[in-house]
Design a protein around this motif. Structure first.
Motif, PDB file in Angstrom:
ATOM      1  N   GLU A  44      56.543  -8.794  48.892  1.00 19.87           N
ATOM      2  CA  GLU A  44      56.288 -10.168  49.302  1.00 19.87           C
ATOM      3  C   GLU A  44      54.941 -10.317  50.015  1.00 19.87           C
ATOM      4  O   GLU A  44      54.213 -11.283  49.792  1.00 19.87           O
ATOM      5  CB  GLU A  44      57.419 -10.644  50.214  1.00 19.87           C
ATOM      6  CG  GLU A  44      57.354 -12.106  50.560  1.00 19.87           C
ATOM      7  CD  GLU A  44      58.589 -12.568  51.316  1.00 19.87           C
ATOM      8  OE1 GLU A  44      58.849 -13.767  51.251  1.00 19.87           O
ATOM      9  OE2 GLU A  44      59.262 -11.738  51.952  1.00 19.87           O
ATOM     10  N   GLU A  45      54.593  -9.340  50.837  1.00 15.31           N
ATOM     11  CA  GLU A  45      53.330  -9.437  51.584  1.00 15.31           C
ATOM     12  C   GLU A  45      52.111  -9.397  50.669  1.00 15.31           C
ATOM     13  O   GLU A  45      51.072  -9.970  50.991  1.00 15.31           O
ATOM     14  CB  GLU A  45      53.235  -8.326  52.632  1.00 15.31           C
ATOM     15  CG  GLU A  45      53.191  -6.935  52.065  1.00 15.31           C
ATOM     16  CD  GLU A  45      53.264  -5.850  53.119  1.00 15.31           C
ATOM     17  OE1 GLU A  45      52.592  -4.826  52.924  1.00 15.31           O
ATOM     18  OE2 GLU A  45      53.984  -6.017  54.118  1.00 15.31           O
ATOM     19  N   LYS A  46      52.218  -8.766  49.480  1.00 14.93           N
ATOM     20  CA  LYS A  46      51.106  -8.748  48.531  1.00 14.93           C
ATOM     21  C   LYS A  46      50.890 -10.120  47.912  1.00 14.93           C
ATOM     22  O   LYS A  46      49.775 -10.499  47.596  1.00 14.93           O
ATOM     23  CB  LYS A  46      51.364  -7.745  47.404  1.00 14.93           C
ATOM     24  CG  LYS A  46      51.081  -6.329  47.753  1.00 14.93           C
ATOM     25  CD  LYS A  46      51.192  -5.468  46.509  1.00 14.93           C
ATOM     26  CE  LYS A  46      50.758  -4.059  46.815  1.00 14.93           C
ATOM     27  NZ  LYS A  46      50.763  -3.207  45.633  1.00 14.93           N
ATOM     28  N   ILE A  47      51.985 -10.853  47.731  1.00 20.27           N
ATOM     29  CA  ILE A  47      51.907 -12.154  47.064  1.00 20.27           C
ATOM     30  C   ILE A  47      51.634 -13.293  48.048  1.00 20.27           C
ATOM     31  O   ILE A  47      51.035 -14.294  47.683  1.00 20.27           O
ATOM     32  CB  ILE A  47      53.218 -12.445  46.297  1.00 20.27           C
ATOM     33  CG1 ILE A  47      53.374 -11.452  45.167  1.00 20.27           C
ATOM     34  CG2 ILE A  47      53.252 -13.852  45.750  1.00 20.27           C
ATOM     35  CD1 ILE A  47      54.626 -11.631  44.358  1.00 20.27           C
ATOM     36  N   ALA A  48      52.033 -13.125  49.279  1.00 21.94           N
ATOM     37  CA  ALA A  48      52.046 -14.180  50.301  1.00 21.94           C
ATOM     38  C   ALA A  48      51.042 -15.311  50.066  1.00 21.94           C
ATOM     39  O   ALA A  48      51.437 -16.432  49.772  1.00 21.94           O
ATOM     40  CB  ALA A  48      51.874 -13.575  51.679  1.00 21.94           C
ATOM     41  N   ASP A  49      49.782 -15.053  50.213  1.00 19.02           N
ATOM     42  CA  ASP A  49      48.768 -16.100  50.053  1.00 19.02           C
ATOM     43  C   ASP A  49      47.881 -15.855  48.847  1.00 19.02           C
ATOM     44  O   ASP A  49      46.861 -16.515  48.682  1.00 19.02           O
ATOM     45  CB  ASP A  49      47.898 -16.185  51.312  1.00 19.02           C
ATOM     46  CG  ASP A  49      48.689 -16.623  52.532  1.00 19.02           C
ATOM     47  OD1 ASP A  49      49.581 -17.480  52.369  1.00 19.02           O
ATOM     48  OD2 ASP A  49      48.425 -16.110  53.635  1.00 19.02           O
ATOM     49  N   ASN A  50      48.269 -14.894  48.011  1.00 19.44           N
ATOM     50  CA  ASN A  50      47.413 -14.473  46.903  1.00 19.44           C
ATOM     51  C   ASN A  50      48.132 -14.490  45.562  1.00 19.44           C
ATOM     52  O   ASN A  50      47.886 -13.642  44.718  1.00 19.44           O
ATOM     53  CB  ASN A  50      46.905 -13.045  47.155  1.00 19.44           C
ATOM     54  CG  ASN A  50      46.156 -12.909  48.448  1.00 19.44           C
ATOM     55  OD1 ASN A  50      45.337 -13.751  48.779  1.00 19.44           O
ATOM     56  ND2 ASN A  50      46.450 -11.859  49.193  1.00 19.44           N
TER      57      ASN A  50
ATOM     58  N   VAL B  46      52.454 -15.672  32.523  1.00 14.75           N
ATOM     59  CA  VAL B  46      53.369 -15.600  33.662  1.00 14.75           C
ATOM     60  C   VAL B  46      54.048 -16.955  33.715  1.00 14.75           C
ATOM     61  O   VAL B  46      53.408 -17.990  33.574  1.00 14.75           O
ATOM     62  CB  VAL B  46      52.647 -15.243  34.982  1.00 14.75           C
ATOM     63  CG1 VAL B  46      51.636 -16.290  35.382  1.00 14.75           C
ATOM     64  CG2 VAL B  46      53.643 -15.007  36.092  1.00 14.75           C
ATOM     65  N   PHE B  47      55.378 -16.955  33.851  1.00 21.57           N
ATOM     66  CA  PHE B  47      56.071 -18.240  33.799  1.00 21.57           C
ATOM     67  C   PHE B  47      57.054 -18.476  34.935  1.00 21.57           C
ATOM     68  O   PHE B  47      57.650 -19.535  35.011  1.00 21.57           O
ATOM     69  CB  PHE B  47      56.773 -18.432  32.447  1.00 21.57           C
ATOM     70  CG  PHE B  47      57.851 -17.437  32.164  1.00 21.57           C
ATOM     71  CD1 PHE B  47      59.161 -17.688  32.552  1.00 21.57           C
ATOM     72  CD2 PHE B  47      57.569 -16.255  31.508  1.00 21.57           C
ATOM     73  CE1 PHE B  47      60.168 -16.778  32.287  1.00 21.57           C
ATOM     74  CE2 PHE B  47      58.576 -15.343  31.231  1.00 21.57           C
ATOM     75  CZ  PHE B  47      59.873 -15.595  31.634  1.00 21.57           C
ATOM     76  N   ASP B  48      57.192 -17.509  35.840  1.00 21.86           N
ATOM     77  CA  ASP B  48      58.137 -17.739  36.925  1.00 21.86           C
ATOM     78  C   ASP B  48      57.829 -16.847  38.116  1.00 21.86           C
ATOM     79  O   ASP B  48      57.413 -15.703  37.955  1.00 21.86           O
ATOM     80  CB  ASP B  48      59.567 -17.466  36.442  1.00 21.86           C
ATOM     81  CG  ASP B  48      60.634 -17.905  37.442  1.00 21.86           C
ATOM     82  OD1 ASP B  48      60.400 -18.884  38.179  1.00 21.86           O
ATOM     83  OD2 ASP B  48      61.692 -17.270  37.483  1.00 21.86           O
ATOM     84  N   LEU B  49      58.024 -17.391  39.300  1.00 23.91           N
ATOM     85  CA  LEU B  49      57.978 -16.647  40.554  1.00 23.91           C
ATOM     86  C   LEU B  49      59.302 -16.907  41.235  1.00 23.91           C
ATOM     87  O   LEU B  49      59.656 -18.052  41.505  1.00 23.91           O
ATOM     88  CB  LEU B  49      56.820 -17.134  41.434  1.00 23.91           C
ATOM     89  CG  LEU B  49      56.767 -16.566  42.852  1.00 23.91           C
ATOM     90  CD1 LEU B  49      56.571 -15.055  42.835  1.00 23.91           C
ATOM     91  CD2 LEU B  49      55.636 -17.222  43.633  1.00 23.91           C
TER      92      LEU B  49
END
Length: 108
Positions: free
Chosen positions: A23-29, A54-57
């Motif tokens: 999660e910390e890798k994706i947070a603001d990026n 990419v179609f979903d987070l």
């Protein structure tokens, strides 16, 4: 999940993959990380990768508390022949190894 499609007379296979990322890798990026993953996938898949999206987070149920899942659609094919399962599996194995180097994993 393998699905066959015919695109401009090319028989192709589409694979849907969910990749778990800290999660910390994706947070603001999010955009940066999705592009980084797509670049790694393209590098390992080579010319047999026709399309990537990419179609979903997703975060929540069935995913570790500190991770998010990015879902990708990968379309493989060759204009001269039909790819077999072993070729596609070999490419996916290379992709998985590359992503695991950065602490990511394919959802099982």
């Amino acid at each position: 999940l393998f699905t066959l499609y015919i695109i401009d007379n090319i028989v192709s296979s589409r694979i849907i993959s969910s990749i778990h990322v800290e999660e910390e890798k994706i947070a603001d990026n999010t955009e940066e990380i999705t592009n980084e993953i797509a670049t790694k996938i393209k590098k390992k898949a080579g010319k047999l990768l026709i399309d990537i999206n990419v179609f979903d987070l997703y975060e929540g149920k069935n995913i570790d508390e500190n991770k998010k899942s990015l879902a990708y659609s990968l379309t493989f094919g060759d204009s001269n022949r039909t790819l077999n399962d072993e070729e596609i599996s070999s490419i996916m194995d290379k992709i998985i190894i590359e992503l695991e180097k950065d602490g990511m994993e394919l959802r099982k």
